[in-house]
Write a protein that holds these residues in place. Structure first.
Motif, PDB file in Angstrom:
ATOM      1  N   ASP B 109      -7.486   3.390  -2.159  1.00  0.00           N
ATOM      2  CA  ASP B 109      -7.214   1.939  -2.269  1.00  0.00           C
ATOM      3  C   ASP B 109      -6.421   1.403  -1.071  1.00  0.00           C
ATOM      4  O   ASP B 109      -5.429   0.692  -1.240  1.00  0.00           O
ATOM      5  N   CYS B 110      -6.849   1.788   0.098  1.00  0.00           N
ATOM      6  CA  CYS B 110      -6.093   1.363   1.288  1.00  0.00           C
ATOM      7  C   CYS B 110      -6.419  -0.049   1.715  1.00  0.00           C
ATOM      8  O   CYS B 110      -5.683  -0.653   2.484  1.00  0.00           O
ATOM      9  N   ILE B 111      -7.568  -0.568   1.312  1.00  0.00           N
ATOM     10  CA  ILE B 111      -8.031  -1.844   1.876  1.00  0.00           C
ATOM     11  C   ILE B 111      -7.391  -3.021   1.138  1.00  0.00           C
ATOM     12  O   ILE B 111      -7.352  -3.049  -0.093  1.00  0.00           O
ATOM     13  N   ASP B 112      -6.887  -3.957   1.942  1.00  0.00           N
ATOM     14  CA  ASP B 112      -6.306  -5.164   1.354  1.00  0.00           C
ATOM     15  C   ASP B 112      -6.757  -6.356   2.194  1.00  0.00           C
ATOM     16  O   ASP B 112      -6.217  -6.617   3.263  1.00  0.00           O
ATOM     17  N   TYR B 113      -7.764  -7.088   1.704  1.00  0.00           N
ATOM     18  CA  TYR B 113      -8.298  -8.213   2.484  1.00  0.00           C
ATOM     19  C   TYR B 113      -7.297  -9.358   2.590  1.00  0.00           C
ATOM     20  O   TYR B 113      -7.477 -10.270   3.374  1.00  0.00           O
ATOM     21  N   ASP B 114      -6.266  -9.342   1.752  1.00  0.00           N
ATOM     22  CA  ASP B 114      -5.283 -10.444   1.775  1.00  0.00           C
ATOM     23  C   ASP B 114      -4.041 -10.105   2.591  1.00  0.00           C
ATOM     24  O   ASP B 114      -3.044 -10.819   2.529  1.00  0.00           O
ATOM     25  N   ASP B 115      -4.108  -9.005   3.308  1.00  0.00           N
ATOM     26  CA  ASP B 115      -2.955  -8.606   4.135  1.00  0.00           C
ATOM     27  C   ASP B 115      -2.572  -9.760   5.071  1.00  0.00           C
ATOM     28  O   ASP B 115      -3.429 -10.517   5.525  1.00  0.00           O
TER      29      ASP B 115
END
Ligand code: SF4
Ligand code: SF4
Ligand code: ZN
Lengths: 46, 619
Positions: B109-115
């Motif tokens: 779960d490394c991906i965060d499009y809202d970073d």
């Protein structure tokens, strides 16, 4: 393109045109005697 | 790189940009924008599952566009931290309904499009600038046909082609037919040593890079013919001449002359190089399969921003300027700032590592002491005289002065940041700044003493410590003759020469006054010399208004290496002096008599006490 202005050398008194941008200080050299005492001739108001 | 990443005392902020630097040596606050990576660096193990599913392809910057990468990628195999980054502009997952494949496949779960970008303030004592350089783009050199002919490539592209980790796994191929070339030509000095296009300086690294490339080719493909077209080979480092000779022994042919034109054979896609035969005369044509342009380097396009952030100086070639070429080769003029690598000038790996070590040691030395010693020539504000106009804040090249003009509280100098140019003191309209060891009273006393007797026979010259005064020294040691009636007053910077000093000299009977300083590009106080020029321009007007010939005030930029110019200028100024009549001098003395009147008692007393205090503190 930078504008040109008229300058006068205060050593040899020759007059010449050099690029000039208002408000920008630049090192200038007289093309005739290589002096740096180069003064811009301001246009006299009519 | 990996060691740096692991080091307990090093905090690595990759994919970040410095947005602001405030403060001064020992007390810098650096504001850094950590750009959103959209990937959790701590969790990402660079397993590559996301790469397999990402549908976007884009040119791989690290591979010079010779290969593609995905929208989520690791910038290059050895990148630290060893984690992926997502280019949100290319990513379709911006809208997860459109894609979101990496999000689905990532177990951790490394991906965060809202970073989001994050700003951090870091307090540091010293700063080392290692921002590197950029490689010259030879597209503008039409004669070489780069981008027009596919088999003309740059040395950077060649580097990726011959690298075992590159897109061809180290197999050298031509881009048009993917076959191994039979003949390779290298063209040296592309974008370097040229007055017309590119840069006038030598890029330092390209000759040896080509020698290395020749050896690499010959080691892997002894059958490939190599021709190197050069102006002269600069193999001046330790062991470099050996390498150069070895490449010749292995068969690389070095041909003196740079091709004037390259043509492509449309059928074979071979390249014809037309080059002057410097031995026999005439033009030779060399047909080769592939051309490598040995491109030079130049200062980064964003150097302006870095320069402003840290109040740095740059040399004419655009690279950052060291405080002194011999004695402080890794220091910036701004205290507490150092350089390493190609930010300062083009250099190879060995020189970069040496300079980095030196910069680290210089920075460490400062920080181990925990305090800085400043030269006893800094400025001091006299609070009672300061009207909080804020002019000095604008003048100071080092941002060493702060002043709350609204609250009308007197200006404050941070002595640790002040370099002692004295421009603020000369520009303060209220005489509220005094310079330790270069006080008004000290300089005025010198003017008075020099012109006490036979002033009409003297040429009074103000010379800055670093350039003009040293130029005078050089004239002396070289025995260049100049008139013995020259009287020099040394100031740290020509920016220190207050208008009132010049007027005082005339009022004391000086026929001619010369103000001399560093050439603009050499100014030892970033840009303090600009204030000199502006002040002299105003003085010429003022003198003229008072009926004094402006040419009696001369201005010259003389560097420490220009002993000859110093002597020439002094002779020319002496000629001018001889044309000044005694009547003229008398008229000037009368016109400027007011200059010699003592200042108002309160201000004078205040200034005198402060200057004495400053002199005592300095002593
Ligand atoms: S220029 Fe002089 S008066 Fe103005 S703020 Fe600076 S020290 Fe004060
Ligand atoms: S002497 Fe120069 S460096 Fe120091 S405060 Fe004044 S302008 Fe700034
Ligand atoms: Zn002239």
């Amino acid at each position: 393109m930078a504008e040109e202005a008229k300058f006068k050398c205060l050593r040899c008194m020759s007059e010449f045109c050099l690029p000039y941008t208002p408000g920008v200080t630049e090192e200038r050299t007289c093309p005739n005697c290589m002096s740096n005492s180069v003064r811009r001739l301001k246009e006299k108001k009519e | 790189m990996a060691d740096v990443g692991r080091h307990p005392n090093i905090e690595l902020l990759a994919y970040s940009e410095v947005e602001n630097v405030a403060g001064y040596v020992g007390n810098f606050t650096v504001t850094v924008r950590k750009k959103a990576r959209y990937v959790d660096v701590k969790e990402c193990t660079a397993c590559g599952d996301c790469i397999d599913v990402c549908p976007v392809t884009a040119p791989d910057e690290f591979e010079e566009g010779l290969a593609t990468r995905k929208a989520i990628y690791q910038p290059f195999p050895q990148a630290v931290p060893s984690a992926f980054v997502l280019n949100i502009d290319e990513c379709l997952g911006n809208n997860p309904i459109a894609c979101g494949k990496c999000l689905e496949v990532c177990d951790k779960d490394c991906i965060d499009y809202d970073d989001k970008d994050e700003h951090v303030d870091i307090d540091v004592g010293t700063v080392i600038v290692t921002t590197g350089m950029e490689v010259y783009d030879p597209t503008e050199l039409d004669e070489f046909g780069y981008t027009r002919y596919e088999n003309v490539i740059t040395s950077m592209e060649f580097e990726r082609l011959i690298n075992s980790g590159g897109p061809t796994e180290g197999h050298l191929i031509r881009l048009t037919d993917h076959k191994q070339p039979k003949t390779v030509a290298f063209i040296q000095c592309v974008g370097s040593r040229s007055e017309n296009k590119g840069n006038p300086y030598c890029s330092n690294i390209c000759c040896m890079n080509t020698v290395k490339d020749c050896l690499l080719i010959k080691d892997h493909y002894p059958e490939i013919d190599i021709k190197v077209f050069y102006i002269d080979i600069r193999a001046f480092g330790k062991g470099f001449e050996d390498l150069f000779q070895r490449s010749k022994e292995k068969g690389a042919i070095y041909i003196r002359g740079i091709p004037g034109e390259i043509e492509e054979d449309p059928e074979t896609r071979n390249l014809k190089l037309y080059v002057e035969n410097t031995t026999a005369g005439g033009t030779d044509c060399h047909e080769v399969d592939m051309v490598v342009l040995s491109v030079g380097v130049h200062a980064r396009a964003d150097s302006d921003a870095i320069q402003k952030l840290l109040t740095l100086q740059r040399s004419q070639d655009g690279f950052f300027l060291e405080a002194h070429p011999k004695l402080k080769p890794v220091d910036a003029a701004t205290q507490g700032v150092f350089f390493a690598g190609c930010a300062e000038s083009p250099k190879d790996i060995k020189d970069s590592v040496t300079q980095a070590g030196a910069a680290a040691a210089r920075a460490n030395r400062l920080m181990m002491q925990g305090k800085v010693s400043v030269e006893a020539i800094t400025s001091t504000i006299i609070p009672d005289l300061c009207k909080a106009c804020g002019i000095c804040v604008k003048v100071c090249p080092y941002n060493a002065i702060s002043c709350d003009t609204k609250a009308k509280t007197p200006a404050v100098v941070v002595e640790a940041a002040c370099s002692g140019c004295g421009a603020c003191s000369a520009e303060c309209p209220f005489g509220a700044i005094t310079m330790k060891h270069f006080t008004d009273r000290q300089i005025e006393a010198q003017i008075d003493a020099m012109l006490e007797y036979n002033s009409q026979d003297k040429v009074l010259a103000f010379a800055c410590n670093w350039c003009s005064y040293s130029g005078g020294d050089l004239a002396g040691t070289n025995r260049f003759q100049y008139p013995p009636n020259t009287r020099l007053i040394r100031t740290m910077c020509s920016g220190r020469v207050d208008k009132k000093f010049v007027l005082r000299a005339f009022a004391r009977g000086a026929p001619i006054v010369l103000l001399s300083g560093c050439h603009f590009a050499d100014c030892h106080y970033i840009n303090a010399v600009h204030w000199t020029q502006r002040r002299v321009e105003k003085l010429w007007d003022e003198l003229e208004k008072k009926g004094i010939r402006p040419e009696r005030l001369q201005l010259e930029w003389i560097s420490a290496a220009e002993g000859q110019k110093f002597a020439t200028v002094m002779r020319a100024v002496e000629d001018l002096r001889q044309k000044v009549t005694p009547e003229e001098i008398e008229h000037t003395k009368k016109a400027l008599a007011g200059v010699l009147e003592p200042p108002k008692p309160k201000a004078a007393a205040k200034k005198a006490t402060e200057e004495e205090a400053a002199a005592q503190a300095a002593a």
